[in-house]
Write a protein that holds these residues in place. Structure first.
Motif, mmCIF file in Angstrom:
data_model
loop_
_atom_site.group_PDB
_atom_site.id
_atom_site.type_symbol
_atom_site.label_atom_id
_atom_site.label_comp_id
_atom_site.label_asym_id
_atom_site.label_seq_id
_atom_site.Cartn_x
_atom_site.Cartn_y
_atom_site.Cartn_z
ATOM 1 N N THR A 103 -34.347 2.953 -4.115
ATOM 2 C CA THR A 103 -34.445 4.364 -3.727
ATOM 3 C C THR A 103 -33.762 4.579 -2.384
ATOM 4 O OG1 THR A 103 -36.512 4.063 -2.533
ATOM 5 C CG2 THR A 103 -36.687 4.588 -4.886
ATOM 6 N N GLU A 104 -33.388 5.812 -2.134
ATOM 7 C CA GLU A 104 -32.697 6.147 -0.881
ATOM 8 C C GLU A 104 -33.538 5.782 0.351
ATOM 9 O OE1 GLU A 104 -31.911 8.785 2.561
ATOM 10 O OE2 GLU A 104 -33.610 8.948 1.172
ATOM 11 N N PRO A 105 -34.856 6.089 0.409
ATOM 12 C CA PRO A 105 -35.634 5.690 1.589
ATOM 13 C C PRO A 105 -35.621 4.168 1.806
ATOM 14 C CG PRO A 105 -36.845 7.302 0.301
ATOM 15 C CD PRO A 105 -35.663 6.900 -0.512
ATOM 16 N N THR A 106 -35.668 3.392 0.715
ATOM 17 C CA THR A 106 -35.639 1.926 0.832
ATOM 18 C C THR A 106 -34.280 1.460 1.337
ATOM 19 O OG1 THR A 106 -37.142 1.847 -1.061
ATOM 20 C CG2 THR A 106 -36.130 -0.235 -0.421
ATOM 21 N N ARG A 107 -33.217 2.057 0.814
ATOM 22 C CA ARG A 107 -31.866 1.677 1.260
ATOM 23 C C ARG A 107 -31.700 1.949 2.761
ATOM 24 N NH1 ARG A 107 -30.107 4.586 -3.688
ATOM 25 N NH2 ARG A 107 -29.035 6.161 -2.420
ATOM 26 N N MET A 108 -32.219 3.112 3.205
ATOM 27 C CA MET A 108 -32.111 3.465 4.625
ATOM 28 C C MET A 108 -32.874 2.457 5.498
ATOM 29 S SD MET A 108 -30.169 5.996 4.926
ATOM 30 C CE MET A 108 -29.209 5.805 3.441
ATOM 31 N N ARG A 109 -34.062 2.079 5.009
ATOM 32 C CA ARG A 109 -34.890 1.140 5.778
ATOM 33 C C ARG A 109 -34.171 -0.200 5.916
ATOM 34 N NH1 ARG A 109 -39.326 1.827 2.923
ATOM 35 N NH2 ARG A 109 -39.327 -0.181 1.869
ATOM 36 N N LEU A 110 -33.568 -0.666 4.819
ATOM 37 C CA LEU A 110 -32.854 -1.947 4.853
ATOM 38 C C LEU A 110 -31.631 -1.859 5.760
ATOM 39 C CD1 LEU A 110 -33.083 -2.995 1.082
ATOM 40 C CD2 LEU A 110 -34.278 -4.049 3.004
ATOM 41 N N GLN A 111 -30.953 -0.716 5.709
ATOM 42 C CA GLN A 111 -29.771 -0.525 6.550
ATOM 43 C C GLN A 111 -30.143 -0.607 8.032
ATOM 44 O OE1 GLN A 111 -27.854 3.065 5.241
ATOM 45 N NE2 GLN A 111 -26.190 1.962 4.267
ATOM 46 N N ARG A 112 -31.281 0.016 8.362
ATOM 47 C CA ARG A 112 -31.733 -0.003 9.763
ATOM 48 C C ARG A 112 -32.018 -1.433 10.225
ATOM 49 N NH1 ARG A 112 -34.181 4.960 8.294
ATOM 50 N NH2 ARG A 112 -36.208 4.032 7.838
ATOM 51 N N LYS A 113 -32.414 -2.280 9.254
ATOM 52 C CA LYS A 113 -32.678 -3.687 9.590
ATOM 53 C C LYS A 113 -31.398 -4.519 9.587
ATOM 54 C CE LYS A 113 -37.346 -4.076 7.640
ATOM 55 N NZ LYS A 113 -38.073 -4.648 6.484
ATOM 56 N N LEU A 145 -32.241 8.808 -13.852
ATOM 57 C CA LEU A 145 -32.338 8.471 -12.426
ATOM 58 C C LEU A 145 -33.695 7.845 -12.097
ATOM 59 C CD1 LEU A 145 -30.632 11.749 -11.248
ATOM 60 C CD2 LEU A 145 -29.847 9.487 -10.515
ATOM 61 N N ARG A 146 -34.780 8.407 -12.656
ATOM 62 C CA ARG A 146 -36.117 7.876 -12.316
ATOM 63 C C ARG A 146 -36.330 6.499 -12.946
ATOM 64 N NH1 ARG A 146 -40.291 6.611 -16.319
ATOM 65 N NH2 ARG A 146 -39.683 7.748 -18.172
ATOM 66 N N LEU A 147 -35.763 6.291 -14.149
ATOM 67 C CA LEU A 147 -35.936 4.981 -14.784
ATOM 68 C C LEU A 147 -35.193 3.892 -14.019
ATOM 69 C CD1 LEU A 147 -35.973 5.961 -18.537
ATOM 70 C CD2 LEU A 147 -37.489 4.255 -17.546
ATOM 71 N N GLU A 148 -34.003 4.203 -13.538
ATOM 72 C CA GLU A 148 -33.254 3.206 -12.749
ATOM 73 C C GLU A 148 -33.998 2.825 -11.474
ATOM 74 O OE1 GLU A 148 -28.610 4.028 -13.927
ATOM 75 O OE2 GLU A 148 -29.259 4.425 -11.881
ATOM 76 N N LYS A 149 -34.762 3.786 -10.926
ATOM 77 C CA LYS A 149 -35.513 3.521 -9.692
ATOM 78 C C LYS A 149 -36.858 2.850 -9.980
ATOM 79 C CE LYS A 149 -32.472 5.799 -7.098
ATOM 80 N NZ LYS A 149 -31.727 6.662 -8.012
ATOM 81 N N GLY A 150 -37.184 2.691 -11.263
ATOM 82 C CA GLY A 150 -38.464 2.061 -11.606
ATOM 83 C C GLY A 150 -39.656 2.991 -11.447
ATOM 84 N N PHE A 151 -39.412 4.309 -11.409
ATOM 85 C CA PHE A 151 -40.528 5.260 -11.304
ATOM 86 C C PHE A 151 -41.232 5.374 -12.649
ATOM 87 C CE2 PHE A 151 -38.270 8.013 -7.824
ATOM 88 C CZ PHE A 151 -38.449 6.984 -6.904
ATOM 89 N N ARG A 152 -42.560 5.292 -12.627
ATOM 90 C CA ARG A 152 -43.348 5.478 -13.847
ATOM 91 C C ARG A 152 -43.508 6.964 -14.149
ATOM 92 N NH1 ARG A 152 -42.680 0.606 -11.886
ATOM 93 N NH2 ARG A 152 -44.164 -1.001 -12.470
ATOM 94 N N ALA A 153 -43.714 7.273 -15.422
ATOM 95 C CA ALA A 153 -43.981 8.670 -15.809
ATOM 96 C C ALA A 153 -45.356 8.731 -16.449
ATOM 97 C CB ALA A 153 -42.931 9.165 -16.805
ATOM 98 N N TRP A 154 -46.148 9.764 -16.061
ATOM 99 C CA TRP A 154 -47.434 9.950 -16.726
ATOM 100 C C TRP A 154 -47.175 10.368 -18.174
ATOM 101 C CZ3 TRP A 154 -50.525 12.908 -19.695
ATOM 102 C CH2 TRP A 154 -51.843 12.458 -19.818
ATOM 103 N N THR A 174 -35.654 11.785 -8.410
ATOM 104 C CA THR A 174 -34.387 11.075 -8.636
ATOM 105 C C THR A 174 -34.358 9.775 -7.837
ATOM 106 O OG1 THR A 174 -33.314 12.128 -6.732
ATOM 107 C CG2 THR A 174 -33.143 13.275 -8.850
ATOM 108 N N GLY A 175 -35.219 9.675 -6.810
ATOM 109 C CA GLY A 175 -35.176 8.518 -5.921
ATOM 110 C C GLY A 175 -34.081 8.607 -4.877
ATOM 111 N N GLU A 176 -33.306 9.698 -4.905
ATOM 112 C CA GLU A 176 -32.255 9.925 -3.908
ATOM 113 C C GLU A 176 -32.784 10.820 -2.788
ATOM 114 O OE1 GLU A 176 -29.144 8.309 -3.949
ATOM 115 O OE2 GLU A 176 -30.398 7.236 -5.371
ATOM 116 N N LEU A 177 -31.982 11.006 -1.734
ATOM 117 C CA LEU A 177 -32.355 11.930 -0.665
ATOM 118 C C LEU A 177 -32.566 13.304 -1.289
ATOM 119 C CD1 LEU A 177 -32.568 12.804 2.344
ATOM 120 C CD2 LEU A 177 -30.097 13.216 2.273
ATOM 121 N N GLY A 178 -33.701 13.926 -1.027
ATOM 122 C CA GLY A 178 -33.900 15.234 -1.654
ATOM 123 C C GLY A 178 -35.167 15.931 -1.208
#
Length: 833
Positions: A817-827, A681-690, A640-644
């Motif tokens: 994605t949630e990890p990216t948002r967190m990283r930016l927030q920390r900055k 959710l995965r398409l909004e995050k730009g995740f590719r699918a095999w 989902t690209g969210e915390l999980g």
């Protein structure tokens, strides 16, 4: 007719092909033509015995499957040249063919198919009723709304075709031996085969089962139960019809889809073949349980006109001259069906150097193309393009005889039904592959079928229109999926991911093996990464998550549809490289639940003493822990690209684990979500699918997977050299991210992408997947386009249901994605959601 004296000719061969129908003979022709020495074909009676000789011989460019169109196109082009090449006439007629639409939904289907034809080289047109009548003047036009026209289509004489391929095979050095029956198969320790016959033994490097409705018997010799069943197919030939005789040109083949039959000209009469409903059609089930009767070769079944009467009446209404025609011949013969009508073509998992080309419901049109496809794969070590839909490893131990029979009935009866996007078929379900939550969830959601598994697509709430309601436009699941999307973005959701393929790999060479198999680095102990297996040519064979649980002990996870497809590839690498490893397929024993959303940590923390905080359990870490006293392997990752977290556990623990999580999440408003919301959710995050953005047709660089490909790592992983060359030469096309302005229809994938250039508007690429973005409130798609048209801001058009909609390339992703948002927030930056 030619005669052949039975002999083996030699006691060693590179490839032994078992079965002399058009598919087996085509493979012999292609292997020999490509220069393979020592190709031997063994046929138990005579060439074309079985299903080939009595086939109606239809050839068409049309296929709803994207790459199966390539198979059809190759076959037709080959058949056009075969007589000139071999000196053997093939009786090829190409009057074209028309599929008839007599309902508005069918017109939609034709538009849906046309949008998939635009980026293919084969000719296909949507034509008006006037044009239909011009091409086929004997039709009753009362119900005809449109036609789907393929000019190069037609029919070929199956016997002559096979004999021409046989002449070509011999010309290039293949040996075709018959009557020679294969009585036993023995796999030797070095991976070669002993093929036993009454005339002696041939030792072969590989064997290919092309034995038609005897394919099951061949499979049984080595302990395999191929899911195949013979179906009674009937067609009728009429005497001369004056109106047909009077025509100056041959009539095109027609397919009346509502009447469920095909009809073509046969000399001065007509030939007509129906597909009865699943209740009326007939299976030859005794052959499955008792084997094909000895001596059955060129026999037919008793015909039964009562069974096809309603189709005869439909045909007489559509083609009134039929009313006056006499039936001179009724053919009722066996055709082999797999559960989904698609053949099984390729190497088989679990048995070395055993290949199949079996289960052909449409052997004549597939024979040429599949012979070439399989020959290329055998000689090159990888498939020439992606055809996972015909991979024999899509079936497993769950495909019982009962399942095969139920599905073959359904597939035959549904031969001409409307082909919707997101199609579900319900016969034979559920199989033994149900997760521990199936009984609890089955009445609360719309289930989808994934490699034998049942998996929730979307969940019902009071007031929803429930059930499976397929459509080419937005349908009953559209709003509920939006609700589930919101649930994961704002609160916390749970999804059952048990269908994932799951393997344990351990042993002294495990790190060395994975370093050679994958383009990414091997993750450290306690870590997970996303890794790709590439083919020697640098195409993406598979995408897996790889976790190193203990030193040298790994868990590999792949999508449900690629379980045995990936396992076969890994096993082959192990055997060839002599790696000391053990591989265990845990797919059926292990359940998977994913918990995702901003409150995921809060909910799970209530169930364990382990510290799940950001500092202690980082993104892409994995560990064993207990949740509510249930042992799980937890990976901090979410599609989902969210915390999980993904929680891997014993299948029998799925229900207590799910119940504990749902109970713990009451305060946070926890709820279920399904795979449709996951896809959005995965398409909004730009995740590719095999299977969509990447497969054996794409390389990881054009698919935008550079981050996962470590060209500078020491190990010479499969595909590394090819990829370096691809990078040096530069890419011709690239995957881009599009937003679309649509109305009540959304992209699915495989639609044509148009560009309004200086001269004219042309098709320049294709979408790979798409959906409605509930975050942006507009449609979203991935697409491949030429490099020069791949810049952000580029205006394009995407064709949906016959209309071109404006599309713009945007910077991906739409949602960070949630990890990216967190990283930016920390900055100290404020990230976009």
């Amino acid at each position: 007719r030619e005669t052949s004296s039975p002999s083996l000719g030699k006691d060693r061969a590179d490839t032994v092909i078992i079965g002399g129908g058009c598919v087996g003979v085509s493979l012999a022709y292609h292997l020999a033509k490509a220069g393979l020495k020592d190709v031997v074909l063994l046929e138990k009676s005579e060439l074309t015995a079985g299903s080939t000789w009595h086939a109606a011989g239809l050839t068409t460019y049309f296929h709803p499957g994207i790459n199966l169109k390539k198979i059809h196109a190759y076959s037709i082009k080959l058949y056009e040249k075969l007589e000139e090449e071999t000196g053997q006439p093939v009786g090829f007629h190409q009057p074209g063919s028309i599929r008839i639409a007599s309902t508005p939904t069918r017109v939609d289907e034709f538009k849906y198919q046309m949008t998939r034809a635009g980026w293919h080289p084969t000719e296909q047109y949507l034509i008006t009723p006037e044009k239909v009548q011009e091409l086929f003047p004997l039709l009753n036009m009362d119900k005809v709304l449109a036609g789907l026209y393929n000019p190069g289509d037609g029919h070929i004489d199956p016997y002559s075709l096979t004999m021409a391929l046989a002449a070509g095979a011999r010309k290039y050095g293949a040996q075709l031996n018959y009557p020679v029956q294969v009585t036993n198969l023995n796999l030797r320790s070095d991976g070669t085969w002993e093929v036993e016959t009454p005339l002696g033994i041939i030792q072969a490097k590989r064997i290919v089962n092309t034995a038609g409705f005897w394919a099951r018997d061949i499979g049984k010799m080595i302990g395999l139960q191929h899911p195949l069943i013979p179906v009674h197919h009937q067609y009728v030939v009429t005497s001369t019809i004056p109106e047909v005789k009077a025509l100056k040109t041959e009539l095109p083949v027609i397919r009346d889809l509502e009447g469920s039959y095909y009809l073509r000209q046969e000399r001065d009469g007509l030939l007509f073949g129906p597909y009865e409903s699943e209740e009326k059609m007939k299976l030859e089930e005794s052959w499955v349980t008792n084997g094909v009767p000895p001596g059955f070769g060129k026999e037919l079944f008793e015909s039964d006109l009562d069974r096809i009467m309603e189709h005869i009446e439909a045909a007489m209404e559509m083609v009134p001259v039929l009313r006056k025609a006499d039936i001179v011949n009724t053919i009722a013969g066996p055709i082999t069906y797999s559960p989904d009508i698609l053949p099984m073509v390729g190497p088989h998992q679990g048995v070395r150097n055993y290949w199949v080309a079996i289960g052909f419901g449409y052997g004549i049109i597939h024979a040429g193309g599949m012979g070439k496809y399989l020959s290329d794969w055998i000689l090159e070590g990888e498939p020439p393009f992606d055809l996972i839909e015909v991979d024999p490893n899509r079936y497993g131990k769950w495909t019982t005889t009962e399942y095969t029979a139920a599905k073959a009935r359904e597939s035959y009866g549904f031969n001409n039904i409307v082909g919707y996007p997101k199609e579900e078929r319900f016969a034979g379900r559920p199989t033994e592959r149900t997760s521990g939550l199936y009984d609890l969830l089955k009445s609360k959601c719309s289930m989808g079928f994934h490699a034998g598994w049942e998996q929730p697509h979307w969940f019902y709430k009071p007031g929803d229109e429930t059930g499976y309601k397929p459509s080419f436009r937005r349908t009953n699941w559209f709003d509920p999926v939006g609700r589930e999307y919101k649930q994961v973005m704002e609160k916390v959701g749970v999804i059952d991911l048990s269908p994932f393929g799951k393997f344990k790999v351990k042993g002294t060479d495990s790190v060395k093996l994975l370093d050679h198999l994958f383009a990414n680095v091997v993750p450290k102990v306690g870590s997970t990464n996303i890794s790709h297996m590439l083919t020697p040519r640098g195409k993406v064979y598979a995408e897996l998550t790889v976790s190193q649980m203990y030193p040298g002990e790994f868990m590999l996870v792949t999508g449900s549809g690629s379980e045995l497809h990936d396992l076969r590839w890994i096993e082959e690498k192990v055997t060839r490289g002599g790696y000391k490893v053990e591989i265990e397929n845990m797919t059926d024993e292990m359940g998977v639940l994913s918990v995702a959303g901003p409150y995921a940590r809060q909910v799970l923390q209530k169930l364990t003493n382990e510290d799940l905080s950001e500092a202690s359990f980082k993104f892409l870490q994995c560990r064993h822990l207990k949740l509510s006293n249930i042992a799980v392997t937890a990976i901090r990752i979410s599609y989902t690209g969210e915390l999980g977290w993904e929680l891997y556990h014993r299948k029998e623990d799925s229900l207590p684990l799910y119940s504990a999580i749902m109970e713990a999440g009451q305060k946070e408003g926890i709820d279920d979500f399904g795979t449709y919301a996951l896809n959005a959710l995965r398409l909004e995050k730009g995740f590719r699918a095999w299977g969509a953005e990447m497969n054996c047709d794409t390389n990881p660089l054009e698919a935008g997977l550079e981050y996962f490909v470590k060209l500078n790592k020491a190990a010479d992983f499969t595909g590394k050299q090819a990829l370096k060359q691809i990078k040096e030469k530069g890419l011709k096309r690239r995957l881009v991210y599009l937003i679309l302005e649509t109305d009540n229809v959304d992209p699915e994938g495989n639609e044509s992408v148009w560009h309004n250039g200086k001269a004219r508007t042309i098709v320049i690429g294709n979408t790979t997947s798409g959906c409605f973005s509930y975050g942006a409130q507009q449609s979203l798609a991935f697409a491949y386009v030429p490099m020069e048209l791949s810049k952000v801001g580029q205006k394009l058009e995407v064709e949906l249901l016959g209309k071109n909609y404006p599309a713009t390339i945007i910077q991906e992703p739409l949602v960070l994605t949630e990890p990216t948002r967190m990283r930016l927030q920390r900055k100290g930056e404020s990230p976009k959601i």
